[in-house]
Design an enzyme around this catalytic site. Structure first.
Site, PDB file in Angstrom:
ATOM      1  N   ARG A  19      10.814  -2.987  -3.181  1.00 36.09           N
ATOM      2  CA  ARG A  19      10.558  -4.080  -2.227  1.00 36.09           C
ATOM      3  C   ARG A  19      10.920  -5.430  -2.821  1.00 36.09           C
ATOM      4  NH1 ARG A  19       4.595  -3.363  -0.685  1.00 36.09           N
ATOM      5  NH2 ARG A  19       4.592  -2.833  -2.892  1.00 36.09           N
ATOM      6  N   ASN A  37       6.539  -0.188   2.395  1.00 32.40           N
ATOM      7  CA  ASN A  37       6.279   1.139   1.819  1.00 32.40           C
ATOM      8  C   ASN A  37       5.585   1.983   2.871  1.00 32.40           C
ATOM      9  OD1 ASN A  37       7.341   0.735  -0.724  1.00 32.40           O
ATOM     10  ND2 ASN A  37       5.385   0.400  -1.722  1.00 32.40           N
TER      11      ASN A  37
END
Length: 89
Positions: A19, A37
């Protein structure tokens, strides 16, 4: 021409800086959207911008240390007119 894609990445993609890398890369090349996620161990993104830049983002993610993308699913979705920035959800 701007496009928007929903992109799901499978493999060693959680707990490896995916990320953070996605945000850094997207912001650096002018893409907008978000990264998340997901519960199944995959990472879900919506990315908006030029198709070539989205491809470049994915290429750069695949070259990051520790990230091991085994499968990518890409779906075209409608462009969001007021989208700005790229962030973690």
């Amino acid at each position: 021409m701007k496009v928007r894609e929903e992109i799901r990445c499978h493999g060693a993609v959680q707990g490896v800086g995916f990320r953070f890398s996605a945000v850094h890369i997207a912001q650096g090349i002018g893409l907008t959207g978000w990264v998340f996620n997901d519960y199944d161990g995959s990472v879900l993104m919506q990315v908006q911008g030029e198709k070539d830049l989205i491809n470049l983002m994915l290429e750069r993610l695949e070259k990051q240390p520790f990230i091991r993308i085994e499968k990518i699913e890409r779906t075209s979705i409608p462009v969001e007119r007021n989208d700005s920035g790229f962030h973690v959800r």
